[in-house]
Write a protein that holds these residues in place. Structure first.
Motif, PDB file in Angstrom:
ATOM      1  N   GLU A  11       0.833  -1.202   0.000  1.00  0.00           N
ATOM      2  CA  GLU A  11       0.000   0.000   0.000  1.00  0.00           C
ATOM      3  C   GLU A  11       0.873   1.260   0.000  1.00  0.00           C
ATOM      4  N   SER A  12       1.988   1.214   0.707  1.00  0.00           N
ATOM      5  CA  SER A  12       2.895   2.373   0.714  1.00  0.00           C
ATOM      6  C   SER A  12       3.526   2.570  -0.657  1.00  0.00           C
ATOM      7  N   GLN A  13       3.798   1.451  -1.376  1.00  0.00           N
ATOM      8  CA  GLN A  13       4.366   1.543  -2.717  1.00  0.00           C
ATOM      9  C   GLN A  13       3.370   2.132  -3.715  1.00  0.00           C
ATOM     10  N   LEU A  14       2.090   1.948  -3.449  1.00  0.00           N
ATOM     11  CA  LEU A  14       1.058   2.411  -4.372  1.00  0.00           C
ATOM     12  C   LEU A  14       0.601   3.844  -4.096  1.00  0.00           C
ATOM     13  N   GLN A  15       1.005   4.393  -2.985  1.00  0.00           N
ATOM     14  CA  GLN A  15       0.595   5.766  -2.680  1.00  0.00           C
ATOM     15  C   GLN A  15       1.102   6.719  -3.759  1.00  0.00           C
ATOM     16  N   ALA A  19      -2.599   2.955  -9.118  1.00  0.00           N
ATOM     17  CA  ALA A  19      -2.708   1.500  -9.016  1.00  0.00           C
ATOM     18  C   ALA A  19      -3.332   1.055  -7.702  1.00  0.00           C
ATOM     19  N   ARG A  20      -4.125  -0.025  -7.812  1.00  0.00           N
ATOM     20  CA  ARG A  20      -4.677  -0.704  -6.645  1.00  0.00           C
ATOM     21  C   ARG A  20      -4.119  -2.120  -6.596  1.00  0.00           C
ATOM     22  N   LEU A  21      -4.178  -2.713  -5.414  1.00  0.00           N
ATOM     23  CA  LEU A  21      -3.608  -4.032  -5.185  1.00  0.00           C
ATOM     24  C   LEU A  21      -4.675  -5.110  -5.235  1.00  0.00           C
ATOM     25  N   VAL A  22      -4.449  -6.129  -6.082  1.00  0.00           N
ATOM     26  CA  VAL A  22      -5.255  -7.348  -6.053  1.00  0.00           C
ATOM     27  C   VAL A  22      -4.404  -8.419  -5.367  1.00  0.00           C
ATOM     28  N   ALA A  23      -4.844  -8.852  -4.190  1.00  0.00           N
ATOM     29  CA  ALA A  23      -4.120  -9.894  -3.458  1.00  0.00           C
ATOM     30  C   ALA A  23      -4.475 -11.247  -4.056  1.00  0.00           C
ATOM     31  N   VAL A  24      -3.496 -11.900  -4.652  1.00  0.00           N
ATOM     32  CA  VAL A  24      -3.740 -13.163  -5.347  1.00  0.00           C
ATOM     33  C   VAL A  24      -3.661 -14.299  -4.331  1.00  0.00           C
ATOM     34  N   SER A 208       0.163   0.868 -14.848  1.00  0.00           N
ATOM     35  CA  SER A 208      -0.774  -0.105 -14.315  1.00  0.00           C
ATOM     36  C   SER A 208      -1.736   0.538 -13.322  1.00  0.00           C
ATOM     37  N   THR A 209      -2.990   0.068 -13.333  1.00  0.00           N
ATOM     38  CA  THR A 209      -3.969   0.492 -12.332  1.00  0.00           C
ATOM     39  C   THR A 209      -4.347  -0.654 -11.396  1.00  0.00           C
ATOM     40  N   LEU A 210      -3.962  -1.876 -11.752  1.00  0.00           N
ATOM     41  CA  LEU A 210      -4.203  -3.042 -10.906  1.00  0.00           C
ATOM     42  C   LEU A 210      -2.958  -3.922 -10.948  1.00  0.00           C
ATOM     43  N   ILE A 211      -2.327  -4.145  -9.792  1.00  0.00           N
ATOM     44  CA  ILE A 211      -1.218  -5.101  -9.751  1.00  0.00           C
ATOM     45  C   ILE A 211      -1.708  -6.354  -9.031  1.00  0.00           C
ATOM     46  N   ARG A 212      -1.273  -7.513  -9.537  1.00  0.00           N
ATOM     47  CA  ARG A 212      -1.741  -8.796  -9.035  1.00  0.00           C
ATOM     48  C   ARG A 212      -0.588  -9.465  -8.275  1.00  0.00           C
TER      49      ARG A 212
END
Length: 226
Positions: A11-15, A19-24, A208-212
């Motif tokens: 989350e800190s990397q995405l600030q 991009a939002r985080l998808v937890a796989v 990217s807007t979504l990282i998996r």
């Protein structure tokens, strides 16, 4: 590191990025998914329908489930009642089945068009002409229970950063082309899903807007899980 710490790191990397985080969560047990949920994760990605169907009822209702693996048409009916986004749409036939099953539940399912951007032939995905053929078809134009929200791609499994930048740049180019020519009046067409545990930083830089991300959050997977 604990799952909570890993999630907070991402989350800190995405600030400051879109991009939002998808937890796989594939192959990981429910206890770890609940731990991730308790730490704030809400977007969960699964590769296999049977795993998603088994886990979904056991977790809170506000989880946004993303199917990120290759999807067979005969499996769509199992996830149609609850799936938020199917990231791996790679044919008109699949899109038609999603429309059919979503209509049965009076739902709109978000879909991403998956493009083939990697050098590996084993990866799935459309070419740009194939995607345009879908979007220009009468069948697609008649659909009322799917919403194409963007594009998805899987980069080559490589440490070659320039190659990954080319591939992610290619996917961003497909997104821009489709946005301009087919979705100019639709702000809901906004997602570029690219980047995983090993290459998410490059993907974010490329738009990217979504990282998996799975293993970098949950640790090594148990591939004995079916």
């Amino acid at each position: 590191m604990p799952i909570t710490d890993n999630l907070h790191y991402f989350e800190s990397q995405l600030q400051g990025t879109p991009a939002r985080l998808v937890a796989v969560t594939k192959t990981h047990p429910l206890a770890l998914l609940q731990e991730a949920y308790d730490a704030g994760a809400r977007l969960f990605g699964e590769n296999k329908v049977q795993e998603m169907v088994a886990k979904q009822p056991e977790l809170p209702a506000d989880v946004e489930w993303h199917l990120i693996g290759h999807l067979q048409t005969n499996k769509v009916k199992y996830i149609a009642p609850f799936v938020h986004t199917i990231q791996s749409v790679d044919s008109l036939k699949l899109l038609q089945e999603i429309e059919k099953q979503a209509a049965k539940h009076d739902r709109v399912v978000h879909c991403l068009l998956q493009f083939h951007i990697a050098t590996e032939e084993t990866k799935f995905g459309l070419s740009l002409p194939e995607a345009e053929e879908i979007l220009q078809s009468e069948a697609y134009r008649a659909m009322r229970h799917i919403q194409i929200a963007g594009v998805m791609g899987v980069g080559t499994n490589t440490d070659d950063e320039p190659q990954l930048r080319r591939e992610f740049g290619e996917l961003r180019g497909y997104f821009t082309h489709l946005q301009t020519h087919y979705f100019a009046q639709q702000p809901t067409f906004r997602e570029i899903s690219m980047g995983m545990s090993a290459d998410y930083a490059v993907a974010i830089e490329e738009g990217s807007t979504l990282i998996r991300v799975g293993s970098a959050i949950f640790g090594a997977r148990n591939y004995q899980v079916s």
